[in-house]
Scaffold this motif. Sequence first.
Motif, mmCIF file in Angstrom:
data_model
loop_
_atom_site.group_PDB
_atom_site.id
_atom_site.type_symbol
_atom_site.label_atom_id
_atom_site.label_comp_id
_atom_site.label_asym_id
_atom_site.label_seq_id
_atom_site.Cartn_x
_atom_site.Cartn_y
_atom_site.Cartn_z
ATOM 1 N N HIS A 83 0.836 -1.206 0.000
ATOM 2 C CA HIS A 83 0.000 0.000 0.000
ATOM 3 C C HIS A 83 0.865 1.248 0.000
ATOM 4 N N ASP A 84 1.961 1.219 0.747
ATOM 5 C CA ASP A 84 2.856 2.383 0.803
ATOM 6 C C ASP A 84 3.566 2.590 -0.535
ATOM 7 N N ARG A 85 3.946 1.509 -1.190
ATOM 8 C CA ARG A 85 4.639 1.642 -2.469
ATOM 9 C C ARG A 85 3.726 2.200 -3.555
ATOM 10 N N LEU A 86 2.426 2.041 -3.376
ATOM 11 C CA LEU A 86 1.472 2.483 -4.395
ATOM 12 C C LEU A 86 0.723 3.757 -4.004
ATOM 13 N N LYS A 87 1.108 4.378 -2.899
ATOM 14 C CA LYS A 87 0.330 5.523 -2.412
ATOM 15 C C LYS A 87 0.346 6.705 -3.376
ATOM 16 N N ASP A 88 1.404 6.843 -4.187
ATOM 17 C CA ASP A 88 1.473 7.931 -5.167
ATOM 18 C C ASP A 88 1.303 7.427 -6.592
ATOM 19 N N ALA A 89 0.885 6.170 -6.743
ATOM 20 C CA ALA A 89 0.776 5.561 -8.070
ATOM 21 C C ALA A 89 -0.629 5.717 -8.635
ATOM 22 N N THR A 90 -0.733 5.619 -9.948
ATOM 23 C CA THR A 90 -2.029 5.682 -10.625
ATOM 24 C C THR A 90 -2.229 4.406 -11.450
ATOM 25 N N LEU A 91 -3.461 3.951 -11.518
ATOM 26 C CA LEU A 91 -3.803 2.732 -12.232
ATOM 27 C C LEU A 91 -3.883 3.029 -13.732
ATOM 28 N N VAL A 92 -3.134 2.290 -14.540
ATOM 29 C CA VAL A 92 -3.103 2.502 -15.979
ATOM 30 C C VAL A 92 -4.471 2.217 -16.587
ATOM 31 N N ASP A 93 -4.992 3.188 -17.323
ATOM 32 C CA ASP A 93 -6.286 3.056 -18.009
ATOM 33 C C ASP A 93 -7.444 2.765 -17.059
ATOM 34 N N ASP A 94 -7.220 2.970 -15.756
ATOM 35 C CA ASP A 94 -8.270 2.736 -14.763
ATOM 36 C C ASP A 94 -8.830 1.310 -14.878
ATOM 37 N N MET A 95 -7.960 0.346 -15.217
ATOM 38 C CA MET A 95 -8.418 -0.999 -15.558
ATOM 39 C C MET A 95 -7.885 -2.045 -14.585
ATOM 40 N N VAL A 96 -8.790 -2.908 -14.109
ATOM 41 C CA VAL A 96 -8.438 -4.036 -13.243
ATOM 42 C C VAL A 96 -8.905 -5.316 -13.927
ATOM 43 N N HIS A 97 -8.084 -6.347 -13.845
ATOM 44 C CA HIS A 97 -8.390 -7.631 -14.465
ATOM 45 C C HIS A 97 -8.685 -8.659 -13.380
ATOM 46 N N ALA A 98 -9.499 -9.630 -13.716
ATOM 47 C CA ALA A 98 -9.773 -10.743 -12.801
ATOM 48 C C ALA A 98 -9.797 -12.037 -13.589
ATOM 49 N N THR A 99 -9.269 -13.080 -13.004
ATOM 50 C CA THR A 99 -9.266 -14.367 -13.681
ATOM 51 C C THR A 99 -9.316 -15.503 -12.678
ATOM 52 N N GLY A 100 -9.971 -16.589 -13.065
ATOM 53 C CA GLY A 100 -9.875 -17.812 -12.299
ATOM 54 C C GLY A 100 -8.506 -18.427 -12.542
ATOM 55 N N ASN A 101 -7.946 -19.047 -11.547
ATOM 56 C CA ASN A 101 -6.559 -19.500 -11.616
ATOM 57 C C ASN A 101 -6.484 -20.944 -11.114
ATOM 58 N N PHE A 102 -7.186 -21.833 -11.785
ATOM 59 C CA PHE A 102 -7.305 -23.196 -11.291
ATOM 60 C C PHE A 102 -6.206 -24.075 -11.880
ATOM 61 N N SER A 103 -5.474 -24.744 -11.024
ATOM 62 C CA SER A 103 -4.413 -25.630 -11.471
ATOM 63 C C SER A 103 -5.013 -26.913 -12.043
ATOM 64 N N TYR A 104 -4.388 -27.409 -13.090
ATOM 65 C CA TYR A 104 -4.868 -28.630 -13.723
ATOM 66 C C TYR A 104 -3.710 -29.317 -14.438
ATOM 67 N N SER A 105 -3.953 -30.540 -14.860
ATOM 68 C CA SER A 105 -2.974 -31.273 -15.646
ATOM 69 C C SER A 105 -3.707 -32.294 -16.489
ATOM 70 N N SER A 106 -3.150 -32.622 -17.638
ATOM 71 C CA SER A 106 -3.702 -33.689 -18.454
ATOM 72 C C SER A 106 -3.106 -35.014 -17.983
ATOM 73 N N THR A 107 -3.837 -36.082 -18.177
ATOM 74 C CA THR A 107 -3.345 -37.393 -17.763
ATOM 75 C C THR A 107 -2.120 -37.819 -18.573
ATOM 76 N N HIS A 108 -1.954 -37.255 -19.767
ATOM 77 C CA HIS A 108 -0.790 -37.563 -20.598
ATOM 78 C C HIS A 108 -0.516 -36.371 -21.509
ATOM 79 N N ALA A 109 0.705 -36.313 -22.032
ATOM 80 C CA ALA A 109 1.109 -35.189 -22.871
ATOM 81 C C ALA A 109 1.295 -35.571 -24.335
ATOM 82 N N THR A 110 1.419 -36.862 -24.614
ATOM 83 C CA THR A 110 1.776 -37.273 -25.965
ATOM 84 C C THR A 110 0.846 -38.364 -26.486
ATOM 85 N N GLY A 111 0.823 -38.470 -27.797
ATOM 86 C CA GLY A 111 0.104 -39.537 -28.477
ATOM 87 C C GLY A 111 0.877 -39.922 -29.726
#
Length: 442
Positions: A260-288
Amino acid sequence: MQASPQDCDVLVIGGGPAGSTVSALLARQGRRVVMLEKDHHPRFHIGESLLPGNVELFEKLGVREEVDRIGMPKFGIEFVPPDLDYRSYVDFSEGWNPRKDSAWQVRRSELDELLFRHAARQGAVTLEGARVRQVDFDDAGATVQATLEDGTRRTWRTRFVVDASGRDTVLANKLKSKQKNPDHNSTALFGHFRNARRLEGKREGNISICWFEHGWFWFIPLADGTTSVGAVCWAYYLKARDKPLKDYFFDTIAMCPELHDRLKDATLVDDMVHATGNFSYSSTHATGERYLMVGDAFTFIDPMFSSGVYLAMQSAFDGAKLVETALDRPAELPAARKALEKRMRVGPRDYSWFIYRVTNPTIRDMFMHPNNAFKAKQGLMSLLAADIHHGPAYRRSLFMFKVLYYFISVLNWRRTVAGWRRHRFNIRDMGPLRGETILKGE
């Protein structure tokens, strides 16, 4: 309209770091490579922090100087605890290979386009605005159908398919091989700021990891003067949002006094905030027999240690050798597939062990007070530098780090049990979240 099918040796789905890397490598061999990217470069993508392990890969591709021109030098990591004034600083040079001492912070839109254009210069046919709709395999190869932005349908006949579609996981979805990791369930809020206060001197470009009550923050300085700031938090926290996303993001930042202190004089670029789901996953195999999944198309883990681009590019380098074997020496393919399946799990496994414990007080204390007993710190720093194939010395030191972790956990068993219960509570299923969104004020 449906155009007649075109022939190629390899069709690559996706034009991110994994797809562009494998396309460039295979095109260099004189193969007919087609790479299809659903968006247009430059495109927005999060994940700006690179690791020293990437440097060697950029050199092999022949793009190191280009990356250096767009990057912010990065020599290590700062860890910021939620309840102490003390900061911990570690340098990549403290790993088993002191030469792997630096990397860069980059804008992914610039890096991804750089790699995509490089693949085209190497001879790959690259097509943007082409979304793959269907992949059908047969004894001779595969038929791939894609739709262009104007509605035109295109079809390719290919001997081999490389899925580098990222979190779209085209082949894993088709083959029903994608499995969500039940031990991790997080979301991310992030934005870019101007005029954020950075570390000084050589550490200016270092990434900062700041813990807070509901997860952790990244603080990534970029070469153009902006700083990427994001909160990776448990799903329940974003589900509890009761105000516009931007306000919720700033309230979240306020939970970390140092940030919070590092950003006290900062401004948000384009007034834009992003949100995303961040669910870890893996496939049972990588090759065929006639396909390969690389990068996030195969597995995705929490981005805490900035391993995403490295794992994507390394899997592309390893995968290019598999494709070569499949096309030129098919009798050797079964053994090559078995070896690659094993190798592609090394990085995700090593990083995941730490990531799933990173909010545990024991791990946090070990990061805040790194000790090189039994070469444990060297093992940790090699991991953080993406020197994960260093050899037996790295494996022994990483093993000793885990031994120390379990020993300390047993000594502090009440804290360990409390941490385990808290983790189980944090990862509980909160139901589906909205997919990735880009919201402006809301």
